[in-house]
Design an enzyme around this catalytic site. Structure first.
Site, PDB file in Angstrom:
ATOM      1  N   SER A 150       0.681  -1.213  -0.347  1.00 57.89           N
ATOM      2  CA  SER A 150       0.111  -0.091  -0.043  1.00 57.89           C
ATOM      3  C   SER A 150       0.989   1.302  -0.004  1.00 57.89           C
ATOM      4  O   SER A 150       1.671   1.499  -1.044  1.00 57.89           O
ATOM      5  CB  SER A 150      -0.864  -0.063   1.400  1.00 57.89           C
ATOM      6  OG  SER A 150      -1.811   0.974   1.048  1.00 57.89           O
ATOM      7  N   ASP A 274     -10.093  -3.333  -5.854  1.00 61.53           N
ATOM      8  CA  ASP A 274      -9.339  -3.015  -4.654  1.00 61.53           C
ATOM      9  C   ASP A 274     -10.442  -1.556  -4.463  1.00 61.53           C
ATOM     10  O   ASP A 274     -10.654  -0.728  -5.062  1.00 61.53           O
ATOM     11  CB  ASP A 274      -8.134  -2.252  -4.790  1.00 61.53           C
ATOM     12  CG  ASP A 274      -7.482  -1.563  -3.719  1.00 61.53           C
ATOM     13  OD1 ASP A 274      -8.128  -1.153  -2.915  1.00 61.53           O
ATOM     14  OD2 ASP A 274      -6.255  -1.871  -3.528  1.00 61.53           O
ATOM     15  N   HIS A 303      -7.914  -4.883  -1.307  1.00 66.36           N
ATOM     16  CA  HIS A 303      -6.673  -4.077  -0.987  1.00 66.36           C
ATOM     17  C   HIS A 303      -5.826  -5.088  -0.222  1.00 66.36           C
ATOM     18  O   HIS A 303      -6.417  -5.405   1.005  1.00 66.36           O
ATOM     19  CB  HIS A 303      -7.260  -3.052  -0.240  1.00 66.36           C
ATOM     20  CG  HIS A 303      -6.054  -1.893   0.188  1.00 66.36           C
ATOM     21  ND1 HIS A 303      -5.355  -1.246  -1.008  1.00 66.36           N
ATOM     22  CD2 HIS A 303      -5.397  -1.834   1.139  1.00 66.36           C
ATOM     23  CE1 HIS A 303      -4.347  -0.827  -0.545  1.00 66.36           C
ATOM     24  NE2 HIS A 303      -4.360  -0.977   0.934  1.00 66.36           N
TER      25      HIS A 303
END
Length: 339
Positions: A150, A274, A303
């Protein structure tokens, strides 16, 4: 090895269908990866300005392996479930693993007075590797294999694009990285993502409250009162990191425009569903224009989810190890650990 066929091969595990359930599965199922078979050594890395990063080293059992360096995302740390799951995957297979706490994250909070991590603070990764080169040279002598998740994935991609490495970076991987930070924030502001926004903001506030960063009390109060992640970035992250505002921060630190500069073999994994980070930023990249880049963009995975039907370990960890073995030229050269 890694490409369209591998992306198409990802099949979500029942009942975790769709991007939201893939994203939330670890939380809802109470997943707690066990790393107790691999005792960790605490190492404190002093940055040039005096702040310190506490990292955890697990020695692998395979001979001649480079160190896998795992970098967490926003409000994460060494104990994040996805960090520990990736560490476990590689440790089972004999790799040495370093779990990194970025500046001000988790146990680094009380040790960092001068600032905090953000999506573009690639200089801290460079400093981390530079310090390890002289403090613990045996950890980086065979090179490193960084994995970023991320926000940490965006930071890693920016670091790779700068092509200034104190140690040999053999290959790298980014999972669910927000290549366009402004677009990711706009997505997070959608009504469907209100619960995600509250969750992330709650943890950003907790992280700030635990931080030793020096700032006027009024500045802290305003940041803690921010009603959105973007407002928090506007009031705290951007000005504390030298940016005029949140928009300037997002523009300067988004990794997407920098991808053509990467020369290290790099795997980018991102799911089309996502819920936090739009796939459009990935579709806009000229992947064929840079042979160092390998995209892996399955239709599902959420995600940092990628919970597949065929086995319990995260699918992205399998793809990353296979990529490292192939693209770093390690396949067939490493001794497997004893059973």
């Amino acid at each position: 090895m890694t490409g369209a066929d591998d992306a198409a091969a990802f099949v979500p595990r029942a009942p975790w269908w769709g991007g939201d359930l893939q994203t939330l599965r670890n939380l809802l199922a109470g997943i707690r990866p066990d790393l107790s078979p691999w005792p960790a050594e605490r190492i404190f890395v002093r940055l040039p300005d005096g702040d310190r990063l506490p990292v955890l080293l697990h020695q692998g059992e395979g001979a001649g392996r480079p160190t896998v360096v795992v970098i967490h995302g926003l409000t994460g740390c060494e104990d994040s479930t996805y960090v520990k799951a990736t560490a476990r995957w590689f440790l089972v297979r004999g790799w040495p693993v370093l779990r990194v706490n970025l500046r001000g994250a988790g146990p680094a909070g009380p040790l960092c007075r001068l600032g905090a991590y953000h999506a573009g603070r690639s200089e801290d990764l460079r400093a981390l590797f530079a310090v390890l080169r002289w403090q613990r040279p045996e950890l980086v002598a065979r090179g490193v294999l960084p994995v970023g998740f991320s926000l940490g994935g965006n930071m890693l991609l920016k670091f790779l694009a700068e092509n200034d490495f104190p140690v040999a970076v053999l290959a790298a991987a980014a999972v669910s990285a927000p290549l366009d930070l402004a677009a990711a924030q706009a997505c997070l502001m959608l009504p469907r993502n209100a619960a995600y926004q509250r969750y992330i903001l709650h943890h950003m506030r907790r992280e700030l409250q635990a931080s030793a960063q020096e700032a006027p009390a009024a500045v802290r109060r305003r940041a803690l009162a921010a009603g959105t992640v973007r407002a928090f970035d506007e009031l705290w992250t951007a000005p504390r990191s030298g940016f005029a505002d949140a928009e300037a921060y997002y523009r300067a630190c988004s990794a997407g425009p920098l991808l053509p500069e990467i020369r290290v073999p790099t795997l980018a994994i991102h799911a089309a569903d996502d819920p936090w980070i739009p796939i459009e930023a990935y579709r806009a990249v000229d992947w064929a224009g840079n042979p160092a880049l390998t995209p892996l963009l399955p239709a599902s995975g959420g995600h940092v989810g990628f919970h597949a039907a065929d086995r319990p370990e995260p699918w992205h960890d399998r793809m990353i190890e296979a990529f490292f073995l192939e693209r770093a030229g390690l396949e067939g050269r490493l001794r497997r650990p004893a059973a």
